[in-house]
Design a protein around this motif. Structure first.
Motif, PDB file in Angstrom:
ATOM      1  N   GLY A 603     -99.942   5.641  63.728  1.00 41.47           N
ATOM      2  CA  GLY A 603     -99.742   5.317  65.050  1.00 41.47           C
ATOM      3  C   GLY A 603     -99.199   3.871  65.065  1.00 41.47           C
ATOM      4  O   GLY A 603     -97.878   4.190  65.100  1.00 41.47           O
ATOM      5  N   MET A 604     -99.201   2.796  66.168  1.00 47.73           N
ATOM      6  CA  MET A 604     -98.248   1.994  66.658  1.00 47.73           C
ATOM      7  C   MET A 604     -99.070   0.647  67.663  1.00 47.73           C
ATOM      8  O   MET A 604    -100.207   0.843  67.749  1.00 47.73           O
ATOM      9  CB  MET A 604     -97.395   2.355  67.663  1.00 47.73           C
ATOM     10  CG  MET A 604     -98.180   2.788  69.269  1.00 47.73           C
ATOM     11  SD  MET A 604     -97.259   3.747  70.265  1.00 47.73           S
ATOM     12  CE  MET A 604     -97.594   5.405  69.435  1.00 47.73           C
ATOM     13  N   ASP A 605     -97.897  -0.330  67.179  1.00 48.64           N
ATOM     14  CA  ASP A 605     -98.808  -2.209  67.580  1.00 48.64           C
ATOM     15  C   ASP A 605     -98.194  -2.094  69.294  1.00 48.64           C
ATOM     16  O   ASP A 605     -97.524  -0.669  69.887  1.00 48.64           O
ATOM     17  CB  ASP A 605     -97.846  -2.697  67.603  1.00 48.64           C
ATOM     18  CG  ASP A 605     -96.147  -2.626  67.189  1.00 48.64           C
ATOM     19  OD1 ASP A 605     -95.941  -2.083  68.328  1.00 48.64           O
ATOM     20  OD2 ASP A 605     -95.712  -3.346  66.211  1.00 48.64           O
ATOM     21  N   LEU A 606     -99.034  -2.479  69.718  1.00 43.09           N
ATOM     22  CA  LEU A 606     -98.708  -3.052  71.260  1.00 43.09           C
ATOM     23  C   LEU A 606     -97.523  -2.862  72.203  1.00 43.09           C
ATOM     24  O   LEU A 606     -97.201  -2.675  72.803  1.00 43.09           O
ATOM     25  CB  LEU A 606     -99.888  -4.258  71.773  1.00 43.09           C
ATOM     26  CG  LEU A 606    -101.261  -4.334  72.046  1.00 43.09           C
ATOM     27  CD1 LEU A 606    -101.818  -5.243  71.959  1.00 43.09           C
ATOM     28  CD2 LEU A 606    -101.757  -2.900  72.537  1.00 43.09           C
ATOM     29  N   VAL A 607     -96.934  -4.009  70.684  1.00 41.84           N
ATOM     30  CA  VAL A 607     -95.093  -4.312  71.780  1.00 41.84           C
ATOM     31  C   VAL A 607     -94.435  -2.642  71.663  1.00 41.84           C
ATOM     32  O   VAL A 607     -93.903  -2.252  72.759  1.00 41.84           O
ATOM     33  CB  VAL A 607     -94.356  -4.711  70.933  1.00 41.84           C
ATOM     34  CG1 VAL A 607     -92.838  -4.991  70.827  1.00 41.84           C
ATOM     35  CG2 VAL A 607     -95.005  -6.099  70.287  1.00 41.84           C
ATOM     36  N   THR A 608     -94.787  -1.874  70.842  1.00 41.70           N
ATOM     37  CA  THR A 608     -94.160  -0.096  70.533  1.00 41.70           C
ATOM     38  C   THR A 608     -94.168  -0.432  71.642  1.00 41.70           C
ATOM     39  O   THR A 608     -93.828   0.859  72.186  1.00 41.70           O
ATOM     40  CB  THR A 608     -94.381   0.385  69.467  1.00 41.70           C
ATOM     41  OG1 THR A 608     -93.671  -0.452  68.337  1.00 41.70           O
ATOM     42  CG2 THR A 608     -93.955   1.218  69.622  1.00 41.70           C
ATOM     43  N   GLN A 609     -95.845   0.274  71.972  1.00 39.12           N
ATOM     44  CA  GLN A 609     -96.554   1.402  73.113  1.00 39.12           C
ATOM     45  C   GLN A 609     -96.064   0.418  74.639  1.00 39.12           C
ATOM     46  O   GLN A 609     -95.902   1.349  75.656  1.00 39.12           O
ATOM     47  CB  GLN A 609     -98.542   0.917  73.325  1.00 39.12           C
ATOM     48  CG  GLN A 609     -98.884   1.190  72.105  1.00 39.12           C
ATOM     49  CD  GLN A 609    -100.641   0.947  71.671  1.00 39.12           C
ATOM     50  OE1 GLN A 609    -100.877   1.321  73.005  1.00 39.12           O
ATOM     51  NE2 GLN A 609    -100.935   0.963  71.138  1.00 39.12           N
ATOM     52  N   ALA A 653    -103.597   2.787  67.937  1.00 35.99           N
ATOM     53  CA  ALA A 653    -103.474   0.985  67.124  1.00 35.99           C
ATOM     54  C   ALA A 653    -103.257   2.020  65.637  1.00 35.99           C
ATOM     55  O   ALA A 653    -102.893   2.826  65.276  1.00 35.99           O
ATOM     56  CB  ALA A 653    -105.192   0.633  66.914  1.00 35.99           C
ATOM     57  N   LEU A 654    -103.016   0.861  64.880  1.00 36.53           N
ATOM     58  CA  LEU A 654    -101.442   0.867  63.486  1.00 36.53           C
ATOM     59  C   LEU A 654    -102.956   1.371  62.539  1.00 36.53           C
ATOM     60  O   LEU A 654    -103.999   0.736  62.357  1.00 36.53           O
ATOM     61  CB  LEU A 654    -101.228  -0.106  63.111  1.00 36.53           C
ATOM     62  CG  LEU A 654     -99.704  -1.333  63.621  1.00 36.53           C
ATOM     63  CD1 LEU A 654     -99.371  -2.695  63.526  1.00 36.53           C
ATOM     64  CD2 LEU A 654     -98.496   0.103  63.283  1.00 36.53           C
ATOM     65  N   ARG A 655    -102.042   2.571  62.485  1.00 37.56           N
ATOM     66  CA  ARG A 655    -102.679   3.630  60.543  1.00 37.56           C
ATOM     67  C   ARG A 655    -104.469   3.811  61.429  1.00 37.56           C
ATOM     68  O   ARG A 655    -104.727   4.514  60.020  1.00 37.56           O
ATOM     69  CB  ARG A 655    -103.804   1.907  59.818  1.00 37.56           C
ATOM     70  CG  ARG A 655    -102.356   1.418  59.131  1.00 37.56           C
ATOM     71  CD  ARG A 655    -102.438   1.118  57.565  1.00 37.56           C
ATOM     72  NE  ARG A 655    -102.703  -0.409  58.606  1.00 37.56           N
ATOM     73  CZ  ARG A 655    -102.528  -1.974  59.119  1.00 37.56           C
ATOM     74  NH1 ARG A 655    -101.100  -1.240  58.769  1.00 37.56           N
ATOM     75  NH2 ARG A 655    -102.983  -2.459  59.305  1.00 37.56           N
ATOM     76  N   ASN A 656    -104.298   3.572  62.446  1.00 43.60           N
ATOM     77  CA  ASN A 656    -105.643   4.727  63.446  1.00 43.60           C
ATOM     78  C   ASN A 656    -105.250   5.926  63.891  1.00 43.60           C
ATOM     79  O   ASN A 656    -105.836   6.207  65.022  1.00 43.60           O
ATOM     80  CB  ASN A 656    -107.147   3.461  63.434  1.00 43.60           C
ATOM     81  CG  ASN A 656    -107.263   2.395  63.058  1.00 43.60           C
ATOM     82  OD1 ASN A 656    -107.541   2.825  62.092  1.00 43.60           O
ATOM     83  ND2 ASN A 656    -107.595   1.356  63.509  1.00 43.60           N
ATOM     84  N   GLY A 657    -103.853   5.394  64.334  1.00 42.30           N
ATOM     85  CA  GLY A 657    -103.683   7.382  64.798  1.00 42.30           C
ATOM     86  C   GLY A 657    -103.505   7.038  66.498  1.00 42.30           C
ATOM     87  O   GLY A 657    -103.627   5.751  66.241  1.00 42.30           O
ATOM     88  N   THR A 658    -103.218   7.998  67.381  1.00 38.92           N
ATOM     89  CA  THR A 658    -102.499   7.493  68.830  1.00 38.92           C
ATOM     90  C   THR A 658    -103.581   8.628  68.868  1.00 38.92           C
ATOM     91  O   THR A 658    -103.037  10.539  69.108  1.00 38.92           O
ATOM     92  CB  THR A 658    -100.960   8.179  68.370  1.00 38.92           C
ATOM     93  OG1 THR A 658    -100.334   6.867  67.093  1.00 38.92           O
ATOM     94  CG2 THR A 658    -100.212   7.552  69.542  1.00 38.92           C
TER      95      THR A 658
END
Length: 675
Positions: A603-609, A653-658
């Motif tokens: 997953g990834m945070d909002l800043v990265t998205q 979401a972090l650690r919840n996949g993309t």
């Protein structure tokens, strides 16, 4: 490395200043009518914090937070601006560039609001310096130029000389030594005229650094010895440490390793009393090189690794570059070829990043702007002279009517010519603006192209070249070379994948790619890509699941959608750990299909998205197994989807996949009749 001039001497007899300011604080607090809204109290908090900038403790941030709080409660704008400036310096010393710039920007805005030009000058100097540290020389020089104009306007000679010195530093970093020396000498002369020997010594220190880089060791040693005498006299510890390091560097350039170590050790003793990570990087790497020259590999490696750790902590690429080269030579001498190769790759990647000439072009453009402004000033002066001459003719015409008439006709004729020239100039200006926009677009495309080639192709190719060279030279055996085959295969696959994306993107940028829509079955296209990427999935034990039904007909360019699907599946595999799952599905909507590629990854945070689909983004990241990306795939996917009348977005979401979603038009019967 040259040392940037701060807005004022940070470590000038620091203990005396600290004790004096502390006494002032205590005397204010002891008053019966003491209030935290007292502006003198707030100013003293700010100045005490500033004097402790290089103190190893966090005194600066603690005092500044108090001052900022009290300033806002009292609505004391100047105190608030000073506090924000100090907070910017604190984050700058920590290597937190974005936070430092944010605080400086807010501080400048408040200084403008209260119309305090001298306060603004202090902040501008620090603000521009931070852009210099961040490598954005164009913005740095723009702010320095704004500062010099303001300093001349308000007659602030002290800050004017500092700004001149910092502009010299910009040119020195571009190895434009002649231009840098001009700025340093001008600042030195100005300080000599005002009797300011401390700032004059700072100019001499930076001149010594330039001369050492130019291998003019006699001039370098003369300037550094003169500056050391002044800094020792006034106990300017940060600049004294820098001068000691410069003297060590001068001896190092001459391969006089014992004397180089002597001055490096003098510098190191001072760094135990101050907190200056940027200055310590060059010191430690210089010590590593000196010990390497003396054959003491163990100490050389110790100091190089310590310097590399600090460089990474404060995100200082020049330091990483120097340390990586030193560690490459050290490991190569120890026959640790795998480690040597790793540091060589780090050195190559950082060197490629630093060699991009975007900032150099920015400096050239701004230098042209300075020349243009100078020409404009000369033109204004000539126009004033011409106007004075015309006025003289008018007065003379009063005496002689005939001359008056002739002069009037001449003036009228001149005005007509001037209007024509102005109109022509206006048209040329419009054409120039238009061409500049086109050139900027072409430069952005070219810069992005070379950036990707430099980051994602040159590194693996350089590693392969180095391995082949080591094999040919007998530095590694054939059996050792075979151990690198899996890595080389991954690098070649990465190069192939990157070239495919690069060619597709290049066609879109050069307007060579034409979207040719046709009807095709999406599930077949997905199946083909799953087969193509199945080996990568198997290596990580990832399940690839195609949930798309057999009747999913699409009206789009099949080749472009093929690139989109391949990039998204490849991206999902990259960020999914072993034993994970990647699912491809499509949901039918009114007039389109909503396709999804979902993974069970990190997953990834909002800043990265927010950064994923930016048009000029070529950010490269590494997957769960250290797989390399192209830095181009997602922006290419966005272009391809939009060319086919679709849109693309991401949910994660972090650690919840993309999950990446994109839409494509349905295939309608009417489409089949279109030729």
């Amino acid at each position: 490395m040259v040392l940037l001039y701060s807005a004022m001497g940070h470590v000038v007899a620091q203990h005396k200043v600290k004790d004096s300011l502390t006494q002032v604080l205590h005397s204010i607090q002891a008053k019966k009518d003491f209030s935290t809204s007292d502006t003198t109290y707030i100013n003293t908090l700010n100045e005490l914090g500033w004097e402790l900038t290089f103190d190893p403790s966090d005194s600066l941030v603690l005092l500044t937070r108090q001052a900022l709080k009290f300033s806002r409660e009292a609505r004391y704008k100047k105190g608030e601006s000073l506090s924000l400036m100090n907070m910017g310096s604190y984050h700058s010393n920590k290597g937190e560039t974005d936070r430092a710039i944010s605080h400086y920007k807010e501080a400048v805005a408040i200084a403008d609001e209260i119309n305090d030009p001298n306060l603004k000058l202090r902040i501008l100097n620090l603000f521009a310096t931070e852009y210099y540290y961040a490598g954005d020389y164009s913005k740095a020089l723009d702010l320095f130029l704004e500062g010099t104009e303001l300093a001349e306007e308000v007659g602030n000679t002290l800050l004017y000389s500092k700004l001149l010195g910092n502009m010299g530093n910009l040119y020195a970093s571009q190895k434009d030594y002649e231009q840098a020396i001009i700025f340093y000498e001008k600042g030195k002369q100005l300080n000599n005229e005002k009797g300011n020997e401390i700032d004059s010594a700072k100019s001499m220190s930076n001149l010594a650094s330039i001369y050492a880089d130019m291998r003019n060791f006699e001039y370098a040693m003369f300037n550094v010895n003169a500056s050391i005498a002044i800094f020792e006299k006034h106990q300017i510890l940060d600049w004294l440490a820098y001068s000691y390091e410069l003297k060590g560097k001068t001896y190092l350039r001459q391969k006089n390793y014992k004397w180089a170590l002597h001055w490096y050790n003098q510098c190191n003793l001072l760094h135990k009393r101050i907190s200056d990570d940027r200055g310590k990087i060059d010191l430690l790497n210089g010590m590593a090189e000196a010990y390497y020259g003396l054959g003491d590999i163990a100490l050389s490696e110790k100091y190089a690794e310590e310097s590399l750790e600090i460089s990474k902590k404060i995100h200082f690429p020049e330091g990483i570059q120097k340390c990586a080269m030193t560690l490459y030579k050290i490991n190569k001498s120890k026959n640790k070829f795998s480690e040597a190769l790793r540091y060589h790759e780090i050195y190559q990647q950082v060197s490629d990043t630093l060699s991009r000439d975007e900032n150099k072009r920015g400096l050239a453009m701004l230098k042209t702007k300075i020349d243009h402004d100078k020409e404009q000033e000369e033109l204004i002066l000539k126009n004033k002279q011409a106007l004075a001459q015309q006025t003289y003719y008018v007065y003379a015409a009063i005496v002689v009517i005939l001359i008056f008439i002739i002069i009037t006709l001449l003036v009228h004729r001149n005005q007509k010519i001037q209007k024509k020239l102005n109109k022509k100039l206006q048209n040329q200006k419009s054409d120039l603006v238009k061409r500049e926009i086109e050139l900027n677009e072409i430069n952005q495309t070219k810069d992005k192209l070379f950036s990707i080639i430099g980051h994602d192709l040159r590194g693996p190719i350089g590693a392969l070249q180095e391995l082949l060279r080591m094999l040919k030279a007998g530095e590694i055996q054939q059996s050792e070379f075979m151990d690198f085959i899996p890595k080389l295969r991954d690098d070649v696959d990465h190069i192939s994948f990157t070239l495919n994306n690069l060619l597709s993107w290049g066609q879109t940028q050069m307007k060579g790619a034409v979207t040719k829509a046709s009807a095709f079955a999406l599930e077949e296209l997905v199946s083909d890509n799953i087969k193509l990427l199945s080996e990568i999935a198997e290596n990580k034990s990832i399940r690839l699941i195609n949930k798309i039904s057999d009747n999913t007909m699409i009206w789009s360019d099949v080749n472009q959608i093929d690139i989109v699907i391949r990039n998204l599946i490849s991206n999902a595999l990259k960020f999914t750990p072993e034993n994970g799952m990647v699912t491809i599905d499509a949901v039918e909507q009114n007039n389109h299909w909503e396709v999804s590629v979902r993974d069970s990854g990190i997953g990834m945070d909002l800043v990265t998205q927010d950064k994923l689909f930016q048009p000029n983004s070529n950010h490269t990241t590494y997957g769960t197994n250290n797989e390399k990306g192209t830095g181009l795939g997602l922006s290419l996917c966005k272009e391809m989807v939009e060319k086919n009348n679709g849109k693309i977005w991401v949910e994660s979401a972090l650690r919840n996949g993309t999950c990446f979603y994109f839409t494509l038009p349905k295939s309608q019967k009417s489409y089949k009749n279109v030729g």
